[in-house]
Design a protein around this motif. Structure first.
Motif, short mmCIF file in Angstrom:
data_model
loop_
_atom_site.label_atom_id
_atom_site.label_comp_id
_atom_site.label_asym_id
_atom_site.label_seq_id
_atom_site.Cartn_x
_atom_site.Cartn_y
_atom_site.Cartn_z
N THR A 61 0.83 -1.20 0.00
CA THR A 61 0.00 0.00 0.00
C THR A 61 0.87 1.26 0.00
OG1 THR A 61 -1.68 -1.17 1.27
CG2 THR A 61 -1.84 1.22 1.22
N ALA A 62 0.54 2.21 -0.84
CA ALA A 62 1.27 3.47 -0.88
C ALA A 62 1.28 4.11 0.50
CB ALA A 62 0.65 4.41 -1.91
N GLY A 63 2.43 4.61 0.89
CA GLY A 63 2.57 5.24 2.19
C GLY A 63 3.02 4.31 3.29
N THR A 64 3.08 3.01 3.00
CA THR A 64 3.57 2.04 3.98
C THR A 64 4.87 1.44 3.46
OG1 THR A 64 2.31 0.21 3.04
CG2 THR A 64 1.24 1.51 4.75
N PRO A 65 5.75 0.99 4.36
CA PRO A 65 7.04 0.47 3.90
C PRO A 65 6.88 -0.82 3.10
CG PRO A 65 7.10 1.01 6.26
CD PRO A 65 5.66 1.07 5.83
N LEU A 66 7.70 -0.95 2.08
CA LEU A 66 7.87 -2.19 1.36
C LEU A 66 9.07 -2.89 1.97
CD1 LEU A 66 7.98 -2.65 -2.53
CD2 LEU A 66 9.61 -3.76 -1.03
N ALA A 67 8.86 -4.06 2.56
CA ALA A 67 9.94 -4.80 3.20
C ALA A 67 10.32 -5.99 2.34
CB ALA A 67 9.51 -5.26 4.60
N ALA A 68 11.58 -6.04 1.91
CA ALA A 68 12.07 -7.13 1.08
C ALA A 68 13.18 -7.85 1.83
CB ALA A 68 12.59 -6.59 -0.24
N THR A 69 13.09 -9.17 1.90
CA THR A 69 14.04 -9.97 2.67
C THR A 69 15.17 -10.47 1.79
OG1 THR A 69 12.24 -10.70 4.11
CG2 THR A 69 14.29 -11.96 4.20
N PRO A 70 16.42 -10.08 2.10
CA PRO A 70 17.54 -10.50 1.26
C PRO A 70 18.16 -11.81 1.75
CG PRO A 70 18.31 -8.90 2.85
CD PRO A 70 16.84 -9.12 3.14
N SER A 71 18.76 -12.53 0.82
CA SER A 71 19.57 -13.70 1.18
C SER A 71 20.63 -13.90 0.11
CB SER A 71 18.70 -14.95 1.32
OG SER A 71 18.10 -15.27 0.09
N ASP A 86 35.55 -33.26 2.76
CA ASP A 86 35.60 -33.21 1.30
C ASP A 86 34.29 -32.62 0.80
OD1 ASP A 86 33.63 -35.35 1.17
OD2 ASP A 86 35.29 -36.71 1.63
N GLY A 87 34.24 -32.26 -0.45
CA GLY A 87 33.04 -31.71 -1.04
C GLY A 87 32.95 -30.19 -0.90
N ASP A 88 31.85 -29.64 -1.42
CA ASP A 88 31.64 -28.19 -1.40
C ASP A 88 31.22 -27.72 -0.01
OD1 ASP A 88 32.06 -28.43 -4.11
OD2 ASP A 88 29.94 -28.19 -4.66
N LEU A 89 31.36 -26.42 0.21
CA LEU A 89 30.84 -25.77 1.42
C LEU A 89 29.95 -24.62 0.99
CD1 LEU A 89 30.68 -25.20 4.47
CD2 LEU A 89 32.69 -23.72 4.19
N THR A 90 28.69 -24.62 1.45
CA THR A 90 27.76 -23.53 1.13
C THR A 90 27.54 -22.67 2.37
OG1 THR A 90 26.60 -24.88 -0.52
CG2 THR A 90 25.44 -22.96 0.35
N LEU A 91 27.79 -21.37 2.22
CA LEU A 91 27.51 -20.41 3.28
C LEU A 91 26.20 -19.71 2.94
CD1 LEU A 91 30.96 -18.68 3.96
CD2 LEU A 91 29.75 -20.27 5.46
N ALA A 92 25.22 -19.78 3.83
CA ALA A 92 23.94 -19.10 3.66
C ALA A 92 23.95 -17.83 4.49
CB ALA A 92 22.79 -20.00 4.08
N LEU A 93 23.92 -16.68 3.83
CA LEU A 93 24.01 -15.38 4.48
C LEU A 93 22.63 -14.75 4.55
CD1 LEU A 93 26.86 -16.03 3.16
CD2 LEU A 93 27.26 -13.58 3.20
N THR A 94 22.24 -14.28 5.72
CA THR A 94 20.94 -13.65 5.91
C THR A 94 21.10 -12.35 6.67
OG1 THR A 94 20.55 -14.89 7.95
CG2 THR A 94 19.72 -15.86 5.91
N GLY A 95 20.07 -11.52 6.66
CA GLY A 95 20.12 -10.26 7.37
C GLY A 95 18.76 -9.60 7.42
N PRO A 96 18.69 -8.40 8.01
CA PRO A 96 17.40 -7.71 8.15
C PRO A 96 16.84 -7.26 6.80
CG PRO A 96 19.22 -6.30 8.86
CD PRO A 96 19.80 -7.65 8.61
N ASP A 97 15.53 -6.95 6.80
CA ASP A 97 14.86 -6.53 5.58
C ASP A 97 15.43 -5.23 5.03
OD1 ASP A 97 13.22 -8.70 5.79
OD2 ASP A 97 11.46 -7.60 6.49
N VAL A 98 15.34 -5.11 3.71
CA VAL A 98 15.55 -3.83 3.03
C VAL A 98 14.20 -3.14 2.95
CG1 VAL A 98 16.26 -2.73 0.88
CG2 VAL A 98 17.44 -4.79 1.68
N LEU A 99 14.17 -1.84 3.29
CA LEU A 99 12.90 -1.12 3.34
C LEU A 99 12.87 0.00 2.31
CD1 LEU A 99 12.43 -0.88 7.20
CD2 LEU A 99 11.26 -2.41 5.63
N ALA A 100 11.73 0.13 1.64
CA ALA A 100 11.51 1.21 0.68
C ALA A 100 10.12 1.77 0.88
CB ALA A 100 11.68 0.69 -0.75
N ARG A 101 9.88 2.97 0.38
CA ARG A 101 8.56 3.60 0.47
C ARG A 101 8.13 4.04 -0.94
NH1 ARG A 101 6.54 4.64 5.49
NH2 ARG A 101 7.96 4.36 7.24
N PRO A 102 7.61 3.12 -1.73
CA PRO A 102 7.21 3.47 -3.09
C PRO A 102 5.89 4.24 -3.11
CG PRO A 102 6.69 1.19 -2.64
CD PRO A 102 7.43 1.69 -1.44
#
Length: 402
Positions: free
Chosen positions: A72-82, A137-153
């Motif tokens: 909704t316009a006027g409310t934050p858009l929260a996008a979760t990054p990974s 042996d084998g691959d190692l996968t690091l999963a990185l997470t953090g707080p939401d990115v916020l925008a006000r479109p």
């Protein structure tokens, strides 16, 4: 995908100082990525990294940005990054041969809000992963997470665009110094997710109720200490909390009120263990909402509260080694910090009730008079799980307040 390399000299210097303080190595980024949807589809690419022994390895990287379908316009858009980084088996073997037993990682994604052909930079998405043991042996996968990115479109269509991504890895073992896994540095562009922004009247507004004109007025002196988790620095905060409590309503009784905090002048932080930073902080009036269960059958009255306070912060007079960084007068959190208090409050003037809680410090926006300092400020202080100790001294009840 186009390569975006424009950076001002001063911003390069500040970000480089911050990066060197965290890792003594380079950074890798992703270009040529496909869009990610609201269902967290992954965007894939790879970067070439140099291992401590001099070997080169292609390191797969995946990026996701979960974007809601509508907002909704006027409310934050929260996008979760990974972000995930995959160290191939050959790289794992090389690191183990060099004595490493674990790898940790951080990443910073530069994001912009695209509307009407214009890109507006947002606070960087800061993600991280705790140290993970290198497999035999084998691959190692690091999963990185953090707080939401916020925008006000505004109303219409909007997209979140990746304008740059850097990843930093550290390999180490107990009793030895960590080593950097150096990666080539890139900048890129491309949509990570889009959304439809509806008019405000098309969605039901979700708002906390305003403070009532009637009820038992209870006023507290506030004495709090918060620890900025990223740098381990304590900041003392003082102010006043004015609440209204309807003790005769069916339990749990509603609680509303206003939190007024005094400016903090000259807060001292030591960033990355060697970079002294001094800044001042101001706070907008914050709304307090929640519930209380009051036992009036015995003396003294005790209220079991469950409340949330919304606190918006503004940074100013930010100096590093005495040099003004020029953040300007509008460097603020992009959304309020929410502080939850749960526990007993003794309703007797002079009584002190203490609470231990944590709060997420949001990203900052509007920082910088000559250049965009939002990523720098957010990278230094924004983040989750900042410990807080809050002491409420009951100042007065209802008409006893002077």
């Amino acid at each position: 995908m186009s390569i975006l390399r424009s950076r001002s000299t001063r911003r390069r210097a500040l970000l480089a100082a911050a990066a060197v303080a965290v890792v003594a190595g380079g950074a890798g980024a992703v270009s040529g990525m496909a869009p990610a949807t609201a269902r967290q589809e992954r965007a894939e690419d790879s970067v070439r990294c140099a291992l401590p022994d001099g070997g080169q390895v292609e390191t797969p990287v995946e990026v996701g940005l979960s974007v809601p379908d509508t907002v909704t316009a006027g409310t934050p858009l929260a996008a979760t990054p990974s972000v995930s980084v995959v160290l191939p088996a050959a790289a794992v073997a090389a690191l183990r041969a060099g004595g490493a037993t674990r790898v940790s990682g951080t990443a910073s994604a530069d994001i912009a809000l695209r509307q009407g052909g214009k890109d507006t930079p947002l606070p960087a998405a800061e993600v991280s992963a705790e140290a993970a043991a290198l497999p035999a042996d084998g691959d190692l996968t690091l999963a990185l997470t953090g707080p939401d990115v916020l925008a006000r479109p505004v109303e219409g269509t909007a997209a979140l665009v990746l304008t740059g991504l850097s990843a930093r890895l550290r390999a180490g073992a107990d009793g030895t110094a960590d080593q950097a896994v150096d990666c080539a540095a890139y900048s890129g562009g491309g949509e990570l997710g889009g959304t439809t922004v509806t008019a405000a009247e098309q969605a039901a507004a979700v708002e906390r109720p305003a403070a009532p004109a009637a009820g038992l007025k209870v006023t507290f002196d506030v004495d709090a200490v918060t620890t900025v988790a990223k740098v381990g620095a304590d900041i003392a905060i003082k102010g006043e909390l004015e609440t209204f409590l309807d003790i005769f309503a069916p339990p749990p009784s509603p609680v509303t009120g206003t939190l007024r905090l005094s400016d903090v002048k000259g807060a001292y932080l030591v960033v990355f263990r060697f970079m002294p930073v001094v800044n001042s902080i101001s706070f907008a009036e914050g709304a307090v909402t929640g519930t209380a269960r009051v036992d009036v059958s015995q003396q003294p009255w005790v209220a079991d509260i469950d409340t949330v306070s919304d606190i918006s912060l503004r940074l100013y007079e930010v100096k590093q080694d005495g040099v003004d960084l020029g953040v300007g007068g509008n460097c603020r959190t992009v959304r309020p910090m929410t502080v939850a208090l749960k526990g007993d409050v003794t309703l007797v003037p002079g009584a002190v009730s203490e609470f231990a809680t944590t709060a997420d410090l949001p990203a900052f926006g509007g920082c910088g008079t000559e250049e965009d300092l939002d990523p720098l400020i957010g990278g230094l202080v924004s983040g989750p799980d900042n410990p807080m100790t809050v002491r409420l001294r009951l100042k007065c009840i209802d008409t006893n307040c002077g």
